[in-house]
Structure formats: structure tokens, C-alpha cells
Enzyme design. Structure first.
Site, PDB file in Angstrom:
ATOM      1  N   HIS A 188       0.851  -1.185   0.000  1.00 51.54           N
ATOM      2  CA  HIS A 188       0.000   0.000   0.000  1.00 51.54           C
ATOM      3  C   HIS A 188       0.885   1.232   0.000  1.00 51.54           C
ATOM      4  CE1 HIS A 188      -3.978  -1.889   1.661  1.00 51.54           C
ATOM      5  NE2 HIS A 188      -3.494  -2.540   0.627  1.00 51.54           N
ATOM      6  N   TYR A 219      -9.408   5.613   6.678  1.00 55.05           N
ATOM      7  CA  TYR A 219      -9.593   6.038   8.053  1.00 55.05           C
ATOM      8  C   TYR A 219     -10.649   7.144   8.030  1.00 55.05           C
ATOM      9  CZ  TYR A 219      -5.369   3.530   9.515  1.00 55.05           C
ATOM     10  OH  TYR A 219      -4.440   2.559   9.802  1.00 55.05           O
ATOM     11  N   PRO A 246      -4.664   0.582  18.170  1.00 52.28           N
ATOM     12  CA  PRO A 246      -4.339   0.108  16.815  1.00 52.28           C
ATOM     13  C   PRO A 246      -4.423   1.166  15.728  1.00 52.28           C
ATOM     14  CG  PRO A 246      -6.536  -0.610  17.465  1.00 52.28           C
ATOM     15  CD  PRO A 246      -5.938   0.037  18.676  1.00 52.28           C
ATOM     16  N   LYS A 269       1.002   0.421  14.932  1.00 55.19           N
ATOM     17  CA  LYS A 269       2.355   0.387  15.468  1.00 55.19           C
ATOM     18  C   LYS A 269       2.680  -0.845  16.308  1.00 55.19           C
ATOM     19  CE  LYS A 269       4.321   3.790  13.651  1.00 55.19           C
ATOM     20  NZ  LYS A 269       3.853   3.213  12.392  1.00 55.19           N
ATOM     21  N   TYR A 292       3.708   6.744   9.877  1.00 54.40           N
ATOM     22  CA  TYR A 292       2.927   5.542   9.551  1.00 54.40           C
ATOM     23  C   TYR A 292       3.806   4.491   8.882  1.00 54.40           C
ATOM     24  CZ  TYR A 292      -1.342   2.978   8.309  1.00 54.40           C
ATOM     25  OH  TYR A 292      -2.354   2.028   8.213  1.00 54.40           O
TER      26      TYR A 292
END
Length: 398
Positions: free
Chosen positions: A79, A208, A300, A304, A392
Site C-alpha cells: 500500500h 480512516y 491500533p 504500530k 505511519y
């Protein structure tokens, strides 16, 4: 009196045979350092426990470059970004463009499968299904692990170094005297209601979503199974929700003028995931060293958890390897401080993502609009987007 315990001697004893423990065992064995792993769960239970997995580029390289497996590259999903969705609109954070990195969607149980296979291939000593495990003599030069194996035989492992990678509910952290550790934590007033559904992905990358109804995460496991979550009360009863009600709630949280629709299918798993942020300081007591969830947990939202565990293992392995190669304990003495630098950085990022994307029931109109301003600032600024992308995908390892 009970039967005598069989004494096993090794250099490093490892409690916990999940990804962190098996990766440490793998690295130590490659360096010629003897070790034994004990794990209370059986192999099949760990292999079939569905857990999400976003791997940072550093974690992927750790699996491939050390000879564990290249399956993450052939069967995982690369991704190059995520979508932040708010106000009914999606805003792509392009990792490749912003920081030149990407992440891989590869479930944690598949990471375990690869590591377990590598340990079996290399004749590693990993003992699954043990019981009555305890650790003792942690502040001495010979810490010990006591356990009963799956055949009912009692053992005692004598080692130089003991690694506790047995998760947040394990015995290792609890074996550190309370006066010798500081427990740092915060509780969150919400949880995630999670589902697995047999359906093609709703989107090519993770979404998200922030909405007035609460947060939602649209993800996938593979080409035919999606994993989705929506913010819920920690005491929510998953069994009380019908499939229609779940889909209506998820769709309501991603609705927008662009007409985005989720791909629906039969739901075959429903769970409510509670979470909190926790850090144990220090990550060492005597010759016991904590790694992964045994020493810290994160919500979550920032993806991480597993990556932090593997980062701990990298630092701990280098310290142990140096100890046996040079007889110097300098890196072991510095393990906790070095690992905690990354842990606290990840805690900050995870807290920020969680606070920004979730909707508190008691939030004032000011706070709700402030959060929208924060989201707009992130997606409207290359610098803001780059901060999210770098955190991220994973910071460099020092």
C-alpha cells in the site's frame, strides 16, 4: 513430593513464542547464540487467530533480509498510501510521493506462520503448549524459567539472559516488583467493533474515516476477505448486532456526496476490541528484558503494535549479540533507554491519530469543529501529510 524438574541450560531463555519471541530466537540462532522459546499457546491456535497487520518497510526488510521468508512480498499487499475521509470526502495521503516509502498489508498470524516455519527449518528449540510457567532469580546472573511441557513433564531453564515477549497479559512484566517499575497508561473511552466479511475490497487502500457518528476503518485481509471496524462503547455486546445493523452503521460513517458504497458480504466474525496506551519503564529488571506488548501497548489506530515489537527485538538482539561477542554489557545496559525512545515516539503518533479520528461522546461543538480543522490542516499541508506518512511507514532505525 513431585517429580524432579529436568534442567535445561541455554544462553537466552525466551518466554513468548509470538512474532517478537520467534524473531529474536531466529536472529540469535543466526548469530550462533543458543536459545530456547516457551509459549503457552499451541501452534495452531496462534496460526488461526485472525489479527490485522500493517508492516512498516523496516519490518518487511527484517523478515526478508534475515532469511525468514519472502512470502510477505509475494502474498502481501503493498500500500502506497491511505485515505483520510471526513466531511464525506476522501483525501489520499500518498506515502511514496511524500516520503518515498510504503507499507505492506500482511496479517500478523501470517508473520507468525513464516517465523515458526523458519524456526522449524533451522531446528530451533520452540516449545508450544506449555503450562504453569514462571520466571525466577531475575536479578541474578542465572535467571530461570519453570514450566510444564505439553506432555506433562516439568522443566527448568537456566540462562544468562531472559527475554519476556509474552504479551500484555503475560507473566514476565508482572514478575517485576512494583517498586522496580513505573506503569504509564491511559484508558480510552471507546473501543472498536470489528468484523470479518467475505467480500472483495471496498477500496484499494485503507480508509480512516472520521464522522459525527464516530470513527470507522475500512481495511482488508486479502482479495476476498475484508476487515472493518467502527468506534463503539467498550461494553458493546457484539452478539446483539445483526448483519444489517452493522452494515448500516458502517455505511453511515463513510457516506458522502461522492456516493461511496461499501462492498458487502456475509459476516463471519464479530469482536469488540478494547484498547489503551501503556508503557512499562524501564524495560529491564536484572537480567530480564521486555520486548513488544509485554512492555508496551498502543491503540491500533497508528498500526504500530507489531512494528514496535520487531523494533524492540532488533535493539535487543544487537545488545545480546554485542554482549557475547565483546563481553561488554554496554548495549544491554542501554537497551531500555534506546527502545523507549521509539516507543514514546510511537505512543505520541498513536495517541494523535486516535484523538484526531475518534469522536468523543462528550465533545463540545467547539471541539468537534477543532478536530475538523486539524484534519483539514493535515491533508491541506504537504508538511502535515509528510509527518503522518513518515510516522505511519516507520522511522529509520538508528
Amino acid at each position: 513430593m513431585g517429580a524432579e524438574r529436568t534442567v535445561l541450560k541455554t544462553q537466552v531463555g525466551i518466554v513468548g513464542g509470538g512474532p517478537a519471541g520467534l524473531m529474536l530466537s531466529h536472529l540469535l540462532s543466526k548469530s550462533g547464540i543458543d536459545n530456547i522459546v516457551v509459549e503457552k499457546r499451541d501452534h495452531e491456535t496462534i496460526r488461526t487467530t485472525h489479527r490485522a497487520g500493517i508492516l512498516e518497510h523496516g519490518s518487511v526488510r527484517m523478515l526478508t533480509d534475515t532469511g525468514v521468508s519472502h512470502r510477505v512480498l509475494s502474498e502481501g499487499y503493498r500500500h502506497e498510501g491511505i485515505d483520510l475521509r471526513f466531511g464525506g470526502e476522501s483525501h489520499r495521503i500518498d506515502f511514496e510521493d511524500l516520503v518515498g516509502e510504503s507499507v505492506w498489508l500482511y496479517p500478523q498470524n501470517e508473520v507468525f506462520t513464516d517465523l515458526a516455519a523458519a524456526r522449524e527449518r533451522d531446528h530451533g528449540d520452540v516449545r508450544y503448549g506449555v503450562s504453569d510457567t514462571s520466571v525466577t532469580d531475575l536479578a541474578t546472573g542465572t535467571p530461570k524459567i519453570l514450566f510444564t511441557d505439553s506432555d506433562g513433564r516439568d522443566f527448568e531453564i537456566h540462562c544468562d539472559i531472559l527475554a519476556g515477549s509474552d504479551g500484555s497479559g503475560g507473566i514476565c512484566r508482572r514478575s517485576i516488583p512494583k517498586e522496580a517499575r513505573t506503569d504509564n497508561f491511559i484508558e480510552y473511552p471507546f473501543a472498536w467493533f470489528g468484523i470479518l466479511t467475505r467480500a472483495a475490497p471496498s477500496a484499494p487502500e485503507l480508509i480512516y474515516a472520521h464522522s459525527d457518528r464516530g470513527f470507522a476503518l475500512i481495511s482488508q485481509r486479502n482479495d476476498s476477505v475484508q476487515r472493518m471496524y467502527f468506534q463503539s462503547d467498550p461494553n458493546e455486546d457484539a452478539g446483539a448486532w445483526s448483519e444489517d445493523r452493522i452494515w448500516e452503521e458502517l455505511q453511515a460513517r463513510v457516506d458522502g456526496p461522492d456516493g461511496f458504497e461499501l462492498t458487502r458480504g456475509p459476516i463471519f466474525e464479530k469482536t469488540v476490541l478494547k484498547f489503551r496506551s501503556y508503557v512499562c519503564e524501564p524495560l529491564r529488571y536484572g537480567n530480564l528484558f521486555l520486548a513488544g506488548d509485554a512492555g508496551h501497548t498502543v491503540p491500533p489506530t497508528g498500526a504500530k503494535g507489531l512494528n514496535l515489537a520487531l523494533a524492540d527485538v532488533r535493539v535487543l538482539f544487537e545488545a545480546i549479540d554485542s554482549f557475547y561477542a565483546t563481553k561488554s554489557a554496554d548495549l544491554l545496559d542501554g537497551y531500555s533507554d534506546k527502545a523507549l525512545q521509539r516507543v514514546w515516539r510511537a505512543q505520541n503518533f498513536s495517541y494523535w491519530m486516535t484523538s484526531m479520528l475518534h469522536t468523543r461522546a462528550d465533545a463540545s461543538p467547539f471541539e468537534r469543529k477543532r478536530v475538523l480543522g486539524e484534519l483539514s490542516g493535515v491533508v491541506g499541508s504537504r508538511h502535515g501529510s509528510a509527518y503522518l506518512a513518515e510516522a505511519y511507514t516507520g522511522w529509520p532505525h538508528s
